[in-house]
Scaffold this active site. Structure first.
Site, short mmCIF file in Angstrom:
data_model
loop_
_atom_site.label_atom_id
_atom_site.label_comp_id
_atom_site.label_asym_id
_atom_site.label_seq_id
_atom_site.Cartn_x
_atom_site.Cartn_y
_atom_site.Cartn_z
N SER A 176 0.82 -1.21 0.00
CA SER A 176 0.00 0.00 0.00
C SER A 176 0.85 1.27 0.00
O SER A 176 1.63 1.48 -0.92
CB SER A 176 -0.94 -0.07 1.21
N HIS A 381 -7.57 -5.35 0.27
CA HIS A 381 -6.37 -4.58 0.57
C HIS A 381 -5.53 -5.14 1.71
O HIS A 381 -4.30 -5.18 1.65
CB HIS A 381 -6.79 -3.14 0.90
#
Ligand code: NAG
Ligand code: NAG
Ligand code: NAG
Length: 406
Positions: A176, A381
């Site tokens: 990320s 995610h």
């Protein structure tokens, strides 16, 4: 519109709570600390070093100082194999790579003999020191986003590892925001491409043009939320162990009800929904380590990337931009300057790192050696660091890349 107003009001209430409770912070701290002690799992209470020991590896701990004076803690699970650096995401901490224990990335790499280095970026509890700024009183300490994390923290971390191991270059893994930091570094300081053998980007973040609700509802009102935080003097967001994060710990580690609230209500809609991979019991571990802390500016910078639909440096406003960049708009990161080998791995149900945005990134990079969208339909995610099925879906690819290029 109603939803937006509701979100704004929620944010106001939460930040108000954080401010008004400041004088009671110590009392709150001890109460919440005691309650969460009872509700957290054993691994929720162990720190990085203790988790490493529990899962069979010793962890060495180093302090490094960046060019602009931040002091960061770096962990090493020594191995005879090639060095690999892991860098976490936004509001995150090195613990993210080890809280899954035996099947975590840090332990799996160490078991396979790699020399595993796990970094921290400025702002979390292992990056909350500076040679002359005080994070509690100097706002300037919190004047950073993924740009500085790449430009200074990642650069210093790579240099430190090269120095310590005698290697000229190392393999790196980012998750990320950790990937955005990589792109910021290698595009603005191209010499660092030479120091990277290969970078594996998990849930890559450069473009945020395709965000959808509920995330996009929050990012749409980002400037208003930011202004609110600013007017309240909050430059540090979700400080570790302060009242707000303790309330989250309290609510989120209490069995099934909190699974409904924090899992179904907050975490899953925000990051993508995959209850089979992040099970309710695991929340009792997660919330012993989260939230870490970040800066208001970090959130604002990502918000700008979304609103402006460009992967650019921080927008200080026309006049300040002119002084800092020599142009009224902030410069785009020059992705064509990135020459290091890049592997990009995306998830079909990742609500932050949308597949379309990752494709856009891939098309602009010149040295992509591997691009993959993981097979599970619900892969999200946080699954890249926390999923129960990491060994099935992610590790085979990763280990193949590391074997060939590290
Ligand atoms: C929390 O636990 C500690 C040690 O067990 C105890 O000394 C303290 O009084 C407790 N605090 C509260 C608010 O219960
Ligand atoms: C982890 O906890 C142990 C025991 O409390 C402590 O001695 C050690 O300094 C901690 N390590 C880190 C990295 O926080
Ligand atoms: C934050 O840092 C930048 C340089 O990176 C500087 O131009 C800016 O004035 C600083 N902002 C504040 C509020 O100190």
């Amino acid at each position: 519109m109603m939803t937006r107003q509701l979100l704004l009001v929620t944010c106001i209430i939460f930040s108000y709570y954080d401010i008004t409770s400041a004088s009671y912070a110590d009392e709150f701290d001890s109460i919440f600390a005691n309650i969460s002690d009872a509700t957290l799992s054993e691994d929720g209470k162990l720190n990085f070093t203790q988790l490493a020991t529990k899962y069979g590896h010793s962890a060495d701990q180093y302090d490094l100082t960046t060019e602009d004076g931040y002091i960061l803690t770096l962990f090493n699970l020594p191995g005879n194999g090639p060095p690999v650096l892991l860098l976490h995401g936004l509001d995150d901490i090195c613990d993210t790579f080890i809280i899954r224990g035996k099947i975590s990335l840090a332990i799996t790499l160490a078991d396979a003999g790699y020399d595993v280095w796990v970094g921290n970026s400025r702002g979390n509890k292992y990056g909350r020191r500076h040679i002359n700024l005080d994070p509690d009183t100097d706002k300037e300490f919190w004047n950073f986003s993924f740009h500085e994390i790449g430009y200074y923290d990642l650069a210093a971390t790579i240099d430190f590892i090269c120095d310590k191991t005698g290697e000229d270059s190392i393999a790196t893994v980012g998750h990320s925001q950790g990937t955005a930091a990589h792109y910021a570094l290698t595009s603005t300081r191209p010499e660092y491409n030479e120091k990277i053998k290969v970078t594996i980007s998990l849930a890559p973040i450069a473009f945020l043009s395709n965000l959808a609700p509920p995330i996009s509802l929050i990012t749409d009102v980002g400037p208003a939320i930011s202004l609110l935080f600013k007017s309240l003097g909050m430059e540090e967001i979700l400080q570790d162990r302060k009242a707000l994060s303790n309330i989250i710990t309290l609510i989120c580690s209490k069995g099934l009800i909190s699974y409904a609230f924090c899992g179904y209500g907050v975490v899953f809609p925000a990051f993508g929904f995959d209850p089979s991979n992040i099970e309710s019991e695991f929340l009792r571990t997660i919330f012993g380590h989260y939230p870490a802390a970040t800066s208001r500016k970090s959130l604002v910078h990502f918000d700008q990337v979304y609103l402006r639909k460009r992967f650019s440096q921080y927008d200080y406003g026309t006049i300040k931009n002119l002084a800092k960049y020599g142009s009224t708009a902030p410069p785009d990161y020059d992705l064509s300057a990135i020459t290091a080998k890049m592997a990009l791995v995306a998830g079909k149900n990742d609500q932050l790192s949308k597949v379309k945005d990752v494709e856009n990134l891939r098309d602009r990079l010149s040295n992509v050696i591997h691009y993959e969208v993981l097979e599970p339909k619900l892969w999200s995610h946080l699954d890249f660091v926390w999923a129960k099925s990491l060994p099935i879906y992610l590790y085979p690819t990763m280990f193949k890349i590391l074997k060939e290029h590290a």
